[in-house]
Design a protein around this motif. Structure first.
Motif, PDB file in Angstrom:
ATOM      1  N   THR A  52       0.894  43.112  42.572  1.00  0.00           N
ATOM      2  CA  THR A  52       0.893  41.666  42.796  1.00  0.00           C
ATOM      3  C   THR A  52       1.299  40.970  41.508  1.00  0.00           C
ATOM      4  OG1 THR A  52      -0.906  41.847  44.403  1.00  0.00           O
ATOM      5  CG2 THR A  52      -0.470  39.664  43.492  1.00  0.00           C
ATOM      6  N   ARG A  53       2.372  40.213  41.550  1.00  0.00           N
ATOM      7  CA  ARG A  53       2.814  39.457  40.361  1.00  0.00           C
ATOM      8  C   ARG A  53       1.920  38.241  40.188  1.00  0.00           C
ATOM      9  NH1 ARG A  53       9.284  38.976  39.865  1.00  0.00           N
ATOM     10  NH2 ARG A  53       8.574  38.399  37.788  1.00  0.00           N
ATOM     11  N   LEU A  54       1.497  37.995  38.951  1.00  0.00           N
ATOM     12  CA  LEU A  54       0.618  36.868  38.663  1.00  0.00           C
ATOM     13  C   LEU A  54       1.386  35.609  38.310  1.00  0.00           C
ATOM     14  CD1 LEU A  54      -2.172  38.669  36.595  1.00  0.00           C
ATOM     15  CD2 LEU A  54      -2.083  38.188  39.037  1.00  0.00           C
ATOM     16  N   ILE A  67       0.195  33.136  30.679  1.00  0.00           N
ATOM     17  CA  ILE A  67      -0.980  34.005  30.770  1.00  0.00           C
ATOM     18  C   ILE A  67      -1.041  34.839  29.504  1.00  0.00           C
ATOM     19  CG2 ILE A  67      -2.035  35.955  31.995  1.00  0.00           C
ATOM     20  CD1 ILE A  67      -0.977  34.895  34.571  1.00  0.00           C
ATOM     21  N   ARG A  78       1.088  41.743  35.973  1.00  0.00           N
ATOM     22  CA  ARG A  78       0.925  42.168  37.363  1.00  0.00           C
ATOM     23  C   ARG A  78      -0.384  42.923  37.508  1.00  0.00           C
ATOM     24  NH1 ARG A  78       6.970  43.726  39.502  1.00  0.00           N
ATOM     25  NH2 ARG A  78       8.132  42.562  37.928  1.00  0.00           N
ATOM     26  N   LEU A  79      -0.993  42.742  38.673  1.00  0.00           N
ATOM     27  CA  LEU A  79      -2.140  43.547  39.061  1.00  0.00           C
ATOM     28  C   LEU A  79      -1.640  44.669  39.971  1.00  0.00           C
ATOM     29  CD1 LEU A  79      -4.844  40.835  39.871  1.00  0.00           C
ATOM     30  CD2 LEU A  79      -4.698  42.282  37.835  1.00  0.00           C
ATOM     31  N   LEU A 154      -4.304  46.228  35.108  1.00  0.00           N
ATOM     32  CA  LEU A 154      -3.431  45.141  34.657  1.00  0.00           C
ATOM     33  C   LEU A 154      -2.302  45.727  33.836  1.00  0.00           C
ATOM     34  CD1 LEU A 154      -2.827  42.067  34.205  1.00  0.00           C
ATOM     35  CD2 LEU A 154      -4.293  42.228  32.165  1.00  0.00           C
TER      36      LEU A 154
END
Length: 221
Positions: A52-54, A67, A78-79, A154
């Motif tokens: 998942t891109r933050l 961030i 990204r997570l 992360l």
């Protein structure tokens, strides 16, 4: 009973005796295979990931949103969720990790943090995990039957996916992306095998019934 050339081959008592032996051997072999299969089911692990891109580009935000981690700017954070699933009917014991070596998942970019681990069912305990460079080392530890483990990490960058292991007597398969529909596909495949076995058993039982009737007619006239 004397058999002439005009008689059908299946009217011979020798034919039915031989058929009975063949069916008995096949049934016995099938029973032995099923017993061994039940006593020693194949153990396997499916490894997959989802990212998942933050940060995403947006015209109204421009470059105002940042961030940071410990003061350091992350350019593409990204997570990543790493999934381990044991769909088999047996636990995978800690001793399956040869010489205590962990299963290693290489994401291709440095892992900044291991944020947590979850297990399903929740009564199971996820084996320990630690990051080393771009690799996430998982285990050694018990992985319960029909359980799923999820590790959240992360990273900063576009990940790749590769899995390396030295697990003993465990088949490890990997996928680039976690697919929720894969479980449904495995259920359909398993149901097909079960129905196929039921159909085969039905044919064998029918044949045996016909054989018994024929032998009874032969004996009792």
């Amino acid at each position: 009973m004397h058999v002439t050339a005009a008689d059908a081959f299946y009217s011979s008592g020798n034919f039915w005796a031989a058929a009975a032996v063949i069916v008995a051997l096949a049934a016995g072999g099938g029973a032995m295979w099923a017993t061994l299969r039940a006593a020693n089911p194949r153990r396997s692990i499916h490894v997959s990931m989802h990212e998942t891109r933050l940060l995403r580009s947006h015209a109204s935000l421009g470059s105002t949103l940042e961030i940071r981690r410990n003061g350091a700017l992350l350019t593409d954070p990204r997570l990543v969720q790493v999934y381990l699933r044991n769909p088999s009917r047996r636990d995978i014991a800690s001793s399956a990790f040869d010489q205590g070596a962990p299963l290693r998942v290489d994401l291709g970019v440095p892992i900044l943090d291991v944020l947590g681990a979850e297990s399903s069912p929740t009564t199971a305990q996820a084996p320990p995990a630690a990051a080393s460079g771009a690799e996430l080392g998982i285990g050694p530890g018990r992985i319960g039957r029909r359980s799923q483990l999820t590790y959240l990490v992360l990273i900063d960058g576009d990940p790749t996916f590769a899995c390396r292991h030295t697990l003993i007597d465990v088949e490890v398969t990997e996928a680039d992306l976690y697919d929720p529909g894969e479980r449904a596909g495995r259920i359909v495949e398993r149901a097909g095998r079960i129905f196929g076995m039921i159909a085969t058993i039905g044919i064998v039982v029918t044949f045996l019934f016909m054989l018994v009737v024929s032998v009874a007619k032969e004996i009792f006239g």
